[in-house]
Design an enzyme around this catalytic site. Structure first.
Site, PDB file in Angstrom:
ATOM      1  N   HIS A 114       0.801  -1.222   0.000  1.00 13.92           N
ATOM      2  CA  HIS A 114       0.000   0.000   0.000  1.00 13.92           C
ATOM      3  C   HIS A 114       0.837   1.278   0.000  1.00 13.92           C
ATOM      4  O   HIS A 114       0.277   2.370  -0.158  1.00 13.92           O
ATOM      5  CB  HIS A 114      -0.988  -0.002   1.174  1.00 13.92           C
ATOM      6  CG  HIS A 114      -2.335   0.533   0.796  1.00 13.92           C
ATOM      7  ND1 HIS A 114      -3.475   0.292   1.519  1.00 13.92           N
ATOM      8  CD2 HIS A 114      -2.741   1.312  -0.257  1.00 13.92           C
ATOM      9  CE1 HIS A 114      -4.521   0.900   0.946  1.00 13.92           C
ATOM     10  NE2 HIS A 114      -4.094   1.517  -0.128  1.00 13.92           N
ATOM     11  N   ASP A 142      -9.691  -0.561   4.142  1.00 11.35           N
ATOM     12  CA  ASP A 142      -8.492  -1.156   4.714  1.00 11.35           C
ATOM     13  C   ASP A 142      -8.778  -1.574   6.152  1.00 11.35           C
ATOM     14  O   ASP A 142      -9.591  -0.939   6.835  1.00 11.35           O
ATOM     15  CB  ASP A 142      -7.367  -0.110   4.704  1.00 11.35           C
ATOM     16  CG  ASP A 142      -5.968  -0.699   4.745  1.00 11.35           C
ATOM     17  OD1 ASP A 142      -5.779  -1.734   5.402  1.00 11.35           O
ATOM     18  OD2 ASP A 142      -5.059  -0.095   4.140  1.00 11.35           O
ATOM     19  N   HIS A 144      -6.384  -1.240   8.153  1.00 11.14           N
ATOM     20  CA  HIS A 144      -5.435  -0.339   8.809  1.00 11.14           C
ATOM     21  C   HIS A 144      -5.590   1.079   8.262  1.00 11.14           C
ATOM     22  O   HIS A 144      -5.956   1.269   7.103  1.00 11.14           O
ATOM     23  CB  HIS A 144      -4.003  -0.819   8.553  1.00 11.14           C
ATOM     24  CG  HIS A 144      -3.809  -2.284   8.822  1.00 11.14           C
ATOM     25  ND1 HIS A 144      -3.995  -3.247   7.851  1.00 11.14           N
ATOM     26  CD2 HIS A 144      -3.472  -2.930   9.963  1.00 11.14           C
ATOM     27  CE1 HIS A 144      -3.771  -4.443   8.382  1.00 11.14           C
ATOM     28  NE2 HIS A 144      -3.466  -4.289   9.649  1.00 11.14           N
ATOM     29  N   ASP A 146      -3.093   3.360   7.961  1.00  9.11           N
ATOM     30  CA  ASP A 146      -1.937   3.748   7.135  1.00  9.11           C
ATOM     31  C   ASP A 146      -1.680   5.255   7.194  1.00  9.11           C
ATOM     32  O   ASP A 146      -1.281   5.863   6.191  1.00  9.11           O
ATOM     33  CB  ASP A 146      -2.140   3.302   5.681  1.00  9.11           C
ATOM     34  CG  ASP A 146      -2.143   1.779   5.536  1.00  9.11           C
ATOM     35  OD1 ASP A 146      -1.770   1.092   6.499  1.00  9.11           O
ATOM     36  OD2 ASP A 146      -2.534   1.287   4.466  1.00  9.11           O
ATOM     37  N   HIS A 159       4.515   1.293   4.157  1.00  7.76           N
ATOM     38  CA  HIS A 159       3.139   0.989   3.748  1.00  7.76           C
ATOM     39  C   HIS A 159       2.130   1.370   4.831  1.00  7.76           C
ATOM     40  O   HIS A 159       0.927   1.376   4.578  1.00  7.76           O
ATOM     41  CB  HIS A 159       2.979  -0.477   3.310  1.00  7.76           C
ATOM     42  CG  HIS A 159       2.921  -1.491   4.422  1.00  7.76           C
ATOM     43  ND1 HIS A 159       2.323  -2.721   4.266  1.00  7.76           N
ATOM     44  CD2 HIS A 159       3.383  -1.469   5.699  1.00  7.76           C
ATOM     45  CE1 HIS A 159       2.424  -3.418   5.395  1.00  7.76           C
ATOM     46  NE2 HIS A 159       3.061  -2.679   6.270  1.00  7.76           N
ATOM     47  N   ASP A 248      -7.362  -2.063  -0.044  1.00 10.92           N
ATOM     48  CA  ASP A 248      -6.419  -3.050   0.475  1.00 10.92           C
ATOM     49  C   ASP A 248      -7.183  -4.346   0.689  1.00 10.92           C
ATOM     50  O   ASP A 248      -8.193  -4.367   1.399  1.00 10.92           O
ATOM     51  CB  ASP A 248      -5.829  -2.544   1.794  1.00 10.92           C
ATOM     52  CG  ASP A 248      -4.690  -3.403   2.314  1.00 10.92           C
ATOM     53  OD1 ASP A 248      -4.770  -4.634   2.178  1.00 10.92           O
ATOM     54  OD2 ASP A 248      -3.733  -2.840   2.883  1.00 10.92           O
ATOM     55  N   ASP A 250      -6.729  -6.666   2.547  1.00 11.57           N
ATOM     56  CA  ASP A 250      -6.873  -7.103   3.938  1.00 11.57           C
ATOM     57  C   ASP A 250      -8.067  -6.450   4.639  1.00 11.57           C
ATOM     58  O   ASP A 250      -8.361  -6.764   5.806  1.00 11.57           O
ATOM     59  CB  ASP A 250      -5.577  -6.926   4.745  1.00 11.57           C
ATOM     60  CG  ASP A 250      -5.232  -5.484   5.114  1.00 11.57           C
ATOM     61  OD1 ASP A 250      -6.127  -4.622   5.164  1.00 11.57           O
ATOM     62  OD2 ASP A 250      -4.047  -5.225   5.374  1.00 11.57           O
ATOM     63  N   GLU A 293      -1.905  -5.329  -1.814  1.00 10.40           N
ATOM     64  CA  GLU A 293      -1.597  -6.228  -0.699  1.00 10.40           C
ATOM     65  C   GLU A 293      -2.079  -7.672  -0.886  1.00 10.40           C
ATOM     66  O   GLU A 293      -2.105  -8.441   0.067  1.00 10.40           O
ATOM     67  CB  GLU A 293      -2.100  -5.668   0.634  1.00 10.40           C
ATOM     68  CG  GLU A 293      -1.494  -4.323   1.040  1.00 10.40           C
ATOM     69  CD  GLU A 293      -0.055  -4.391   1.568  1.00 10.40           C
ATOM     70  OE1 GLU A 293       0.512  -5.503   1.638  1.00 10.40           O
ATOM     71  OE2 GLU A 293       0.504  -3.316   1.908  1.00 10.40           O
TER      72      GLU A 293
END
Length: 323
Positions: A114, A142, A144, A146, A159, A248, A250, A293
């Protein structure tokens, strides 16, 4: 399948798509994510976009590893790992995305980790500023946030920092690694929306609160349902703003996408991920998409499943419908 019927508001070439394939994993420490673009392409994604959704694809046929840009030495800078490499690669990606976006094409970038969003979003922002005189909005899907600055990051992996650099919360001097980011390549905090957060560092939580950043965590998805969350997210952005969707993999629960570097349980279902992409497409405001990712080398049994999930997200964002 038919071509999308939604008329794009901010693209002058509605059926043209610029594809940038980024085989770069230097923003984090696990190898394998560089293999994702080829895995996605070999699964039939590009052919499906051409044959099913009727896009004219502008693609140079390469998955860019950017080996020629790698510095001989790359010491840590402000706690960042591989700062020169990530800077050089993201600056090149920014130019690649810009070249497509300035022509009025949709831009699809297949990553990569990312950190590449520093390049993709800055390239989109610059082109939209020049072509339309507008700011862009970013929907960041996401697990996360980030949005660590180099100083708040525990890992030093870039990332986990792209949003901080793109919004100016983190900046570098002109001669430092990320000093190349100009004002017309950045993003307003008021035009940033998160969806799917569930693993946010303490320093990031403070940043989100202090700046009033619009964020919908998995708690919000559970409480309101994904339909209401999308209504609120798109309502926050408004109907007159070009949107860059940075997705992302994830964000999805590992049940649906196990092959990713920082999997966190309790995420979005595949249908919720598809629904996000469908809703953003239906606005007519989507101008660019990142899918990042996917790491085919992790959870080998789940690699094909994760690639299929990524293909599904891309198709939905580009106009695929259930009926």
């Amino acid at each position: 399948m038919d071509a999308p019927t939604i008329q794009p508001k901010f693209l002058s070439k509605r059926d043209e798509l610029g594809l940038v394939a980024v085989g770069f994993s230097g923003g984090q420490c696990k190898p394998g994510v560089d293999a994702a673009p080829m895995a996605l392409i070999e699964s039939g994604l590009v052919d499906q976009l051409k044959d099913d959704l009727k896009y004219k694809i502008h693609y140079d046929g390469q998955v860019h590893a950017y080996n020629e840009l790698m510095p001989k030495d790359d010491p840590d800078h402000r706690n960042m790992k591989k700062p020169k490499a990530v800077s050089a690669v993201t600056q090149q990606i920014s130019k690649q995305v810009y070249e497509h976006a300035k022509e009025g094409r949709f831009v699809l970038t297949l990553g990569g980790d990312h950190s590449i969003a520093i390049g993709t979003i800055s390239g989109t922002a610059k082109a939209v500023h020049e072509r339309l005189g507008r700011d862009i909005a970013v929907i960041w899907v996401d697990a996360h946030a980030d949005i660590n600055t180099p100083e708040t990051s525990d890992s030093g992996n870039i990332h986990g920092m792209p949003v901080a650099f793109l919004t100016g919360l983190a900046s570098d001097k002109p001669d430092a690694p990320f000093g190349w980011l100009a004002e017309n390549q950045k993003l307003s905090l008021k035009k940033l929306v998160y969806i799917g957060l569930r693993d946010v560092d303490r320093g990031e939580k403070k940043i989100l609160r202090d700046h009033g950043i619009k964020a919908f965590s998995m708690h919000d998805v559970d409480r309101h349902g994904i339909g209401k969350v999308m209504d609120m997210a798109l309502g926050w952005i408004g109907s007159d703003t070009p949107i860059h969707l940075s997705f992302d993999i994830d964000a999805l629960d590992p049940m649906w996408a196990p092959s990713t570097g920082t999997a966190v349980r309790g995420g979005l279902t595949l249908r919720e991920g598809d629904f996000i992409a469908e809703c953003v497409h239906q606005t007519g405001s989507l101008v660019a998409l990142d899918l990042v990712e996917v790491n085919p080398s992790l959870e080998e049994q789940g690699a094909a499943e994760t690639v299929r999930a990524g293909v599904s997200i891309v198709r939905c964002a580009l106009g695929d419908t259930l009926l």
